[in-house]
Design a protein around this motif. Structure first.
Motif, PDB file in Angstrom:
ATOM      1  N   MET A  94       0.807  -1.221   0.000  1.00 56.12           N
ATOM      2  CA  MET A  94       0.000   0.000   0.000  1.00 56.12           C
ATOM      3  C   MET A  94       0.840   1.271   0.000  1.00 56.12           C
ATOM      4  SD  MET A  94      -3.071  -1.174  -0.080  1.00 56.12           S
ATOM      5  CE  MET A  94      -4.129   0.182   0.435  1.00 56.12           C
ATOM      6  N   ASP A  95       2.149   1.149  -0.165  1.00 54.68           N
ATOM      7  CA  ASP A  95       3.023   2.328  -0.146  1.00 54.68           C
ATOM      8  C   ASP A  95       2.657   3.348  -1.227  1.00 54.68           C
ATOM      9  OD1 ASP A  95       4.384   1.068   1.889  1.00 54.68           O
ATOM     10  OD2 ASP A  95       6.123   0.520   0.674  1.00 54.68           O
ATOM     11  N   TRP A  96       1.996   2.905  -2.295  1.00 57.46           N
ATOM     12  CA  TRP A  96       1.590   3.838  -3.348  1.00 57.46           C
ATOM     13  C   TRP A  96       0.742   4.982  -2.785  1.00 57.46           C
ATOM     14  CZ3 TRP A  96       3.270   4.359  -8.203  1.00 57.46           C
ATOM     15  CH2 TRP A  96       3.866   3.282  -8.846  1.00 57.46           C
ATOM     16  N   LEU A  97       0.043   4.733  -1.689  1.00 54.52           N
ATOM     17  CA  LEU A  97      -0.836   5.764  -1.123  1.00 54.52           C
ATOM     18  C   LEU A  97      -0.049   6.908  -0.511  1.00 54.52           C
ATOM     19  CD1 LEU A  97      -3.617   3.551   0.513  1.00 54.52           C
ATOM     20  CD2 LEU A  97      -3.635   4.715  -1.710  1.00 54.52           C
ATOM     21  N   MET A  98       1.266   6.767  -0.396  1.00 53.21           N
ATOM     22  CA  MET A  98       2.091   7.869   0.075  1.00 53.21           C
ATOM     23  C   MET A  98       2.290   8.924  -1.020  1.00 53.21           C
ATOM     24  SD  MET A  98       2.486   7.338   3.167  1.00 53.21           S
ATOM     25  CE  MET A  98       3.580   8.734   3.476  1.00 53.21           C
ATOM     26  N   LEU A  99       1.840   8.615  -2.216  1.00 50.98           N
ATOM     27  CA  LEU A  99       1.847   9.574  -3.310  1.00 50.98           C
ATOM     28  C   LEU A  99       0.408   9.992  -3.609  1.00 50.98           C
ATOM     29  CD1 LEU A  99       4.297   7.731  -5.760  1.00 50.98           C
ATOM     30  CD2 LEU A  99       4.860   9.613  -4.197  1.00 50.98           C
ATOM     31  N   GLY A 100       0.200  11.245  -3.954  1.00 48.45           N
ATOM     32  CA  GLY A 100      -1.108  11.685  -4.387  1.00 48.45           C
ATOM     33  C   GLY A 100      -1.453  11.061  -5.730  1.00 48.45           C
ATOM     34  N   GLU A 101      -2.726  11.162  -6.121  1.00 53.96           N
ATOM     35  CA  GLU A 101      -3.157  10.529  -7.361  1.00 53.96           C
ATOM     36  C   GLU A 101      -2.338  11.007  -8.566  1.00 53.96           C
ATOM     37  OE1 GLU A 101      -4.890   8.241 -10.147  1.00 53.96           O
ATOM     38  OE2 GLU A 101      -5.079   8.045  -7.970  1.00 53.96           O
ATOM     39  N   GLU A 102      -2.104  12.300  -8.672  1.00 53.98           N
ATOM     40  CA  GLU A 102      -1.328  12.806  -9.800  1.00 53.98           C
ATOM     41  C   GLU A 102       0.117  12.337  -9.729  1.00 53.98           C
ATOM     42  OE1 GLU A 102      -2.300  14.340 -12.576  1.00 53.98           O
ATOM     43  OE2 GLU A 102      -4.316  13.934 -11.807  1.00 53.98           O
ATOM     44  N   GLU A 103       0.650  12.238  -8.518  1.00 54.91           N
ATOM     45  CA  GLU A 103       2.024  11.751  -8.354  1.00 54.91           C
ATOM     46  C   GLU A 103       2.124  10.271  -8.721  1.00 54.91           C
ATOM     47  OE1 GLU A 103       4.149  14.352  -4.885  1.00 54.91           O
ATOM     48  OE2 GLU A 103       2.719  12.822  -4.236  1.00 54.91           O
ATOM     49  N   ARG A 104       1.057   9.515  -8.473  1.00 51.21           N
ATOM     50  CA  ARG A 104       1.078   8.106  -8.864  1.00 51.21           C
ATOM     51  C   ARG A 104       1.086   7.962 -10.374  1.00 51.21           C
ATOM     52  NH1 ARG A 104      -4.016   6.641  -5.425  1.00 51.21           N
ATOM     53  NH2 ARG A 104      -3.469   8.029  -3.707  1.00 51.21           N
ATOM     54  N   ARG A 105       0.311   8.817 -11.051  1.00 54.00           N
ATOM     55  CA  ARG A 105       0.246   8.757 -12.511  1.00 54.00           C
ATOM     56  C   ARG A 105       1.558   9.214 -13.145  1.00 54.00           C
ATOM     57  NH1 ARG A 105      -4.879   7.918 -14.303  1.00 54.00           N
ATOM     58  NH2 ARG A 105      -6.562   8.255 -12.788  1.00 54.00           N
ATOM     59  N   SER A 106       2.223  10.164 -12.502  1.00 53.90           N
ATOM     60  CA  SER A 106       3.500  10.678 -12.993  1.00 53.90           C
ATOM     61  C   SER A 106       4.425  10.857 -11.793  1.00 53.90           C
ATOM     62  CB  SER A 106       3.295  12.009 -13.722  1.00 53.90           C
ATOM     63  OG  SER A 106       4.528  12.485 -14.227  1.00 53.90           O
ATOM     64  N   PRO A 107       5.047   9.774 -11.309  1.00 57.27           N
ATOM     65  CA  PRO A 107       5.832   9.818 -10.072  1.00 57.27           C
ATOM     66  C   PRO A 107       6.958  10.846 -10.121  1.00 57.27           C
ATOM     67  CG  PRO A 107       5.436   7.550 -10.725  1.00 57.27           C
ATOM     68  CD  PRO A 107       5.001   8.416 -11.882  1.00 57.27           C
ATOM     69  N   PRO A 108       7.200  11.514  -8.973  1.00 55.74           N
ATOM     70  CA  PRO A 108       8.284  12.500  -8.911  1.00 55.74           C
ATOM     71  C   PRO A 108       9.656  11.879  -9.110  1.00 55.74           C
ATOM     72  CG  PRO A 108       7.370  12.081  -6.726  1.00 55.74           C
ATOM     73  CD  PRO A 108       6.462  11.408  -7.699  1.00 55.74           C
ATOM     74  N   ARG A 109       9.774  10.606  -8.821  1.00 57.18           N
ATOM     75  CA  ARG A 109      11.000   9.858  -9.051  1.00 57.18           C
ATOM     76  C   ARG A 109      10.626   8.481  -9.621  1.00 57.18           C
ATOM     77  NH1 ARG A 109      12.799  14.243  -8.582  1.00 57.18           N
ATOM     78  NH2 ARG A 109      14.414  14.990  -7.133  1.00 57.18           N
ATOM     79  N   GLY A 129      -5.566  -1.502  -8.499  1.00 56.85           N
ATOM     80  CA  GLY A 129      -5.558  -0.192  -9.130  1.00 56.85           C
ATOM     81  C   GLY A 129      -4.172   0.388  -9.305  1.00 56.85           C
ATOM     82  N   PHE A 130      -3.201  -0.081  -8.508  1.00 58.09           N
ATOM     83  CA  PHE A 130      -1.846   0.448  -8.595  1.00 58.09           C
ATOM     84  C   PHE A 130      -1.105  -0.047  -9.843  1.00 58.09           C
ATOM     85  CE2 PHE A 130      -1.868   0.325  -3.655  1.00 58.09           C
ATOM     86  CZ  PHE A 130      -2.663   1.460  -3.626  1.00 58.09           C
ATOM     87  N   LEU A 131      -1.594  -1.117 -10.461  1.00 57.97           N
ATOM     88  CA  LEU A 131      -0.871  -1.725 -11.578  1.00 57.97           C
ATOM     89  C   LEU A 131      -0.765  -0.817 -12.790  1.00 57.97           C
ATOM     90  CD1 LEU A 131      -2.299  -5.377 -11.496  1.00 57.97           C
ATOM     91  CD2 LEU A 131      -0.239  -4.486 -10.382  1.00 57.97           C
ATOM     92  N   SER A 132      -1.659   0.161 -12.893  1.00 57.71           N
ATOM     93  CA  SER A 132      -1.645   1.045 -14.066  1.00 57.71           C
ATOM     94  C   SER A 132      -0.650   2.193 -13.925  1.00 57.71           C
ATOM     95  CB  SER A 132      -3.047   1.605 -14.306  1.00 57.71           C
ATOM     96  OG  SER A 132      -3.479   2.383 -13.189  1.00 57.71           O
ATOM     97  N   TYR A 133      -0.017   2.329 -12.765  1.00 55.21           N
ATOM     98  CA  TYR A 133       0.960   3.402 -12.571  1.00 55.21           C
ATOM     99  C   TYR A 133       2.338   2.950 -13.061  1.00 55.21           C
ATOM    100  CZ  TYR A 133      -2.758   5.042  -9.480  1.00 55.21           C
ATOM    101  OH  TYR A 133      -3.968   5.440  -8.963  1.00 55.21           O
ATOM    102  N   PRO A 134       3.141   3.879 -13.602  1.00 55.45           N
ATOM    103  CA  PRO A 134       4.430   3.487 -14.179  1.00 55.45           C
ATOM    104  C   PRO A 134       5.436   3.063 -13.112  1.00 55.45           C
ATOM    105  CG  PRO A 134       4.195   5.876 -14.195  1.00 55.45           C
ATOM    106  CD  PRO A 134       2.863   5.328 -13.768  1.00 55.45           C
ATOM    107  N   ALA A 135       6.033   1.905 -13.319  1.00 58.63           N
ATOM    108  CA  ALA A 135       7.035   1.399 -12.375  1.00 58.63           C
ATOM    109  C   ALA A 135       7.728   0.186 -12.975  1.00 58.63           C
ATOM    110  CB  ALA A 135       6.384   1.009 -11.042  1.00 58.63           C
ATOM    111  N   LEU A 136       8.909  -0.085 -12.466  1.00 59.99           N
ATOM    112  CA  LEU A 136       9.570  -1.368 -12.681  1.00 59.99           C
ATOM    113  C   LEU A 136       9.063  -2.289 -11.586  1.00 59.99           C
ATOM    114  CD1 LEU A 136      11.782  -3.417 -13.557  1.00 59.99           C
ATOM    115  CD2 LEU A 136      13.354  -2.156 -12.077  1.00 59.99           C
ATOM    116  N   ARG A 137       8.419  -3.382 -11.956  1.00 53.65           N
ATOM    117  CA  ARG A 137       7.818  -4.279 -10.963  1.00 53.65           C
ATOM    118  C   ARG A 137       8.627  -5.564 -10.833  1.00 53.65           C
ATOM    119  NH1 ARG A 137       3.760  -1.167 -12.952  1.00 53.65           N
ATOM    120  NH2 ARG A 137       2.426  -0.275 -11.321  1.00 53.65           N
ATOM    121  N   ILE A 138       8.972  -5.880  -9.582  1.00 52.74           N
ATOM    122  CA  ILE A 138       9.701  -7.099  -9.262  1.00 52.74           C
ATOM    123  C   ILE A 138       8.764  -8.020  -8.486  1.00 52.74           C
ATOM    124  CG2 ILE A 138      11.644  -8.103  -8.006  1.00 52.74           C
ATOM    125  CD1 ILE A 138      13.131  -5.451  -8.405  1.00 52.74           C
ATOM    126  N   CYS A 139       8.513  -9.196  -9.030  1.00 53.17           N
ATOM    127  CA  CYS A 139       7.651 -10.179  -8.377  1.00 53.17           C
ATOM    128  C   CYS A 139       8.508 -11.171  -7.591  1.00 53.17           C
ATOM    129  CB  CYS A 139       6.822 -10.928  -9.417  1.00 53.17           C
ATOM    130  SG  CYS A 139       5.778  -9.878 -10.446  1.00 53.17           S
TER     131      CYS A 139
END
Length: 341
Positions: A94-109, A129-139
């Motif tokens: 749930m760490d994604w919630l530490m970013l606002g919605e706009e920050e999730r769509r376009s992360p500051p880093r 819902g977090f899967l649509s945000y840009p990231a390198l995902r490690i399973c």
């Protein structure tokens, strides 16, 4: 040179950045879980990768006691979460919630997202819902990666680094004949079923140790090491399930039903037993194990040890070092590849 620019230019021929690259973590630590443990492992991976340094912030209500792996480093914890103060963000759960919605769509880093459960692929879960945000995902397992790929929602590269365990954390296991417990029942996630099974095992005349509530990690591993068998009761679905691998590493005969995430390393009849997830079938599994010839039981446990050795924390760390260095080198190009390995 990717999105790092000249200030992060890598040392000539070394593969190491000239400037240390900071990776920011976040945790809301209310009690110990395997998920927190694995994030701790990745925090340590960053710390031991040349050219990188980890930073971490905690929620104000986080628990600080000896169950928190970061306790010895509490004086290094940041006073507040600020995603702009680091070069990379490492998010899990749930760490994604530490970013606002706009920050999730376009992360500051740029974001590295650790995925530890197949439930991320469940449309009814917030995690989905977090899967649509840009990231390198490690399973943490191939089963998690497959579940995520089937959603068709992944934004960014997706790969698997199988979970490893830290052998240095494990106590010395006892010889089979010296073990004081016949069956350890781990039922923190299934206490009612575990209670029922523990009573049945005891009535059958076997020495039983039931773990029904959370205990300090060292205590759990000590109890696991003194048990001949471990009946492990995970959730119906897990992303990996570390206790099964820890039991194998300690030479304990593992009895663990299928929970999806353990399919890659729990091979029934080879290194464990895997009865159907029903009380009577689990009891039948214990009886079957006690009926085995000593030579066969030893062979199964030896193969379990070999399995655990192949899932070392060193191997996990080496794999992550390659991934993070590639991510820093290729940067935006890597994120633009939606179906990357």
């Amino acid at each position: 040179m990717g999105w790092w620019g000249a200030r992060h230019e890598r040392g000539q021929g070394t593969g190491v950045p000239n400037k240390q690259i900071s990776v920011l973590f976040y945790r809301d630590f209310q009690y110990f879980t395997g998920g927190h443990l694995k994030v701790w492992h990745y925090y340590e991976h960053v710390r031991h990768t040349p050219g990188y340094r980890p930073l971490i912030a905690f929620s104000p209500t986080s628990r600080w006691d000896d169950t928190n792996p970061w306790l010895p480093q509490r004086d290094r914890v940041l006073s507040r979460w600020d995603p702009w103060q680091a070069d990379l963000l490492f998010l899990a759960g749930m760490d994604w919630l530490m970013l606002g919605e706009e920050e999730r769509r376009s992360p500051p880093r740029p974001v590295i997202n650790l995925i530890q459960h197949v439930r991320h692929a469940n449309p009814d879960e917030t995690l989905f819902g977090f899967l649509s945000y840009p990231a390198l995902r490690i399973c943490v397992s191939a089963e998690v990666e497959q579940a995520l790929r089937e959603t068709g929602r992944i934004n960014g590269p997706l790969m698997t680094i199988p979970n490893g365990i830290a052998r240095d954390d494990l106590p010395h296991d006892l010889p089979w004949a010296a073990r004081e417990v016949d069956v350890l029942v781990l039922g923190i996630k299934q206490p009612a079923l575990a209670t029922k099974l523990s009573h049945a095992v005891k009535q059958a005349g076997w020495r039983v140790d039931a773990v029904l509530t959370p205990v300090p990690r060292r205590e759990f591993l000590r109890r696991l090491a003194r048990s001949r068998m471990a009946l492990l009761l995970p959730n119906p679905t897990e992303g990996f399930y570390l206790p099964a691998l820890e039991g194998m590493a300690l030479g304990t005969l593992v009895i663990c039903p299928d929970c999806v995430g353990n399919r890659a390393f729990c091979i029934p009849g080879h290194n464990c037993l895997q009865p159907p997830y029903r009380a009577e079938k689990l009891l039948d599994g214990i009886k079957e194990a006690f009926s085995w010839a000593p030579e066969f039981s030893e062979a199964v446990r030896a193969r379990g040890r070999d399995t655990a050795l192949r899932h070392s924390l060193d191997r996990e760390r080496q794999a992550f070092a390659v991934v993070i260095q590639q991510f820093v080198t290729t940067g935006s190009a890597m994120l633009e590849t939606v179906d990357s390995h």
